[in-house]
Design an enzyme around this catalytic site. Sequence first.
Site, PDB file in Angstrom:
ATOM      1  N   ASP A 266      71.473 -10.414  74.576  1.00 19.42           N
ATOM      2  CA  ASP A 266      70.654 -11.461  75.166  1.00 19.42           C
ATOM      3  C   ASP A 266      71.094 -12.856  74.692  1.00 19.42           C
ATOM      4  O   ASP A 266      71.318 -13.072  73.500  1.00 19.42           O
ATOM      5  CB  ASP A 266      69.189 -11.227  74.773  1.00 19.42           C
ATOM      6  CG  ASP A 266      68.259 -12.292  75.300  1.00 19.42           C
ATOM      7  OD1 ASP A 266      68.099 -12.381  76.534  1.00 19.42           O
ATOM      8  OD2 ASP A 266      67.686 -13.048  74.482  1.00 19.42           O
ATOM      9  N   GLU A 303      74.911 -11.982  77.945  1.00 18.85           N
ATOM     10  CA  GLU A 303      74.251 -13.006  78.747  1.00 18.85           C
ATOM     11  C   GLU A 303      74.607 -14.335  78.111  1.00 18.85           C
ATOM     12  O   GLU A 303      74.316 -14.574  76.935  1.00 18.85           O
ATOM     13  CB  GLU A 303      72.738 -12.839  78.752  1.00 18.85           C
ATOM     14  CG  GLU A 303      72.050 -13.917  79.592  1.00 18.85           C
ATOM     15  CD  GLU A 303      70.573 -14.101  79.297  1.00 18.85           C
ATOM     16  OE1 GLU A 303      69.879 -14.696  80.140  1.00 18.85           O
ATOM     17  OE2 GLU A 303      70.111 -13.671  78.226  1.00 18.85           O
TER      18      GLU A 303
END
Length: 609
Positions: A266, A303
């Site tokens: 993330d 990401e």
Amino acid sequence: MYKSTHHAIAGAHLHADGKCLFRIWAPLKQTVALHIVSPEERRIPLTRSTDGYFETEVADCPAATHYYFNPDGEGDFPDPASHFQPEGVHGPSAVVDHGTFTWSDQAWENPALSELILYELHVGTFTEAGTFDAIIPYLEDLAAMGINAIELMPVAQFPGHRNWGYDGTFPYAVHASYGGPDGLKRLVDACHRRGIAVILDVVYNHLGPEGNYFNAFAPYFTDAYRTPWGSALNFDGPWSDGVRDYFTANAIHWFHHYHIDGLRLDAIHAIIDTGATHALQYINEVVASYAQQARKPLHLIAESDLNAPRVIQSTKTNGYGFDAQWLDDFHHALFVLLYPVGKEQYEDFGTLAQLAKAYTEGFVHSGEYVSARQRKYGASSAGIPGFKFVAFIQNHDQVGNHKNGERLSVLLSGAQLRIAAAALLLSPYIPMLFMGEEYGEERPFLYFTSHDDPQLVEQIREGRRQEFAHFFGDGEPPDPQDEKTFKASILDWPKRGQGKYQQLLMWYQRLIHLRRTHTALHNFNKTGTEVDVLSESAWSLLRQDETGQSQILALFNLADRPFPYTLPQNTTWICLLDSTMADPQAGSTVNPDVLVLPPVCVLIFASTT
């Protein structure tokens, strides 16, 4: 247990002989005691070893033994590397026996990243039960649709029973209410039996505030930086070696104990490291070493908000070494074309030329001035193959960060949804669907929490109010803490077999089948992708194999009026799919001289030799 000279492994590790090794990183502490609270209460001092670790080996220590660590007599705290928190983030940690689970996936082979059709899902809202086991009966439906990889939103222990997972405070512990360690293993094993890989979303950029006891042990955080979600983790300051090793070992933990096939990290742009070897490069190098030792391919996906090619460049050339990264620019470019109101949120997007660049290069912002950032931003990814990017038209962020959690199905018409699906699944990138997208789920996906701290609850509510103050009209966003917000987000799975929902599902199935079977769609070289902007609302997408002999041509028309088009000459074209037809599989030869694109449609052709 996997051992590496690169990093120590903290936590509780149960051996086959019943002995358990307890290890904790506490470099600035003078003493650490182990407090076993059940099944038989004991207090045992740990011995300082190397690099700031304390450890002890305890005989006759069964699985499910509950324990705390007590540093310098300052109180009992859960283990930061706990594998299970059965009583929540404030309760004792529990010893897990990873050797007793019976796996049936010995013949499983992880597909190449380029072969994946990803399906992102949230365990808590995918089914009414909200558990790992409850997902298993639906795997046949996903496999029948063509899905061969699920991506689980974070499952690490978070406060309460409802959360997206990005507020987790025990990165090694599988969330108790989802089914705990064995529940996740049962799901992964079942996925592998059905030919489905499992990608797990992990959070290495911050830790949630509630139940966060890390500072009681070691300098895990730094004041040198801040993240949008709170304190930054210490990846490059004094004592940062232990932090780097903690998260590196966490990656191995999921591969080794849970047979996870890949990780999605993330928001890596919030992992700040000014050292010579970036923490992300270090993680990728250790994972590559483990994969070689384990003799199985593993995938690491980032990401990233950086629009920086170094994220997916090799560690041998000082890149971070990720196998792929999310391609937000593709979503933004397509979304604003389909839903012009979205320009309020993505102000620097809105032209077909940008979508064409997203198809043929990747990053839309590659060094030019970007108004939202008030500076020049990004670098070109034109030469990077398409399998290094994951593209999508919806994901948890893009849906959940609308004020009312609106999916595309409530923002767009059915005809537009078919265009969006084709735009994604014919792209030269790894496609990812968001749960329910394939049948047009209309229930929202909202942001939800179940914190115990009233002050934190109010801070989150106020944060959501401020975030949406300038977008999408007046009124309060749904209360994240209200259980109704969570329940409103649970999928209505049965509707996928009814009416318009079933028709959209069939459209997705046929697109995925086409992607799987046509060689032109297996070419991830950017030179094999051409986009022509035909008007302000129409474009063509040509994909061809490496020889140029096999071609797929898709014609898109977003306008509410017909658009005339002449197909390329000297080629016979077969219409494979027509989004305007109840049965979209046309299969007819088309006269290139009289082709007219209907309003709001996509026609997909294959060339014949």
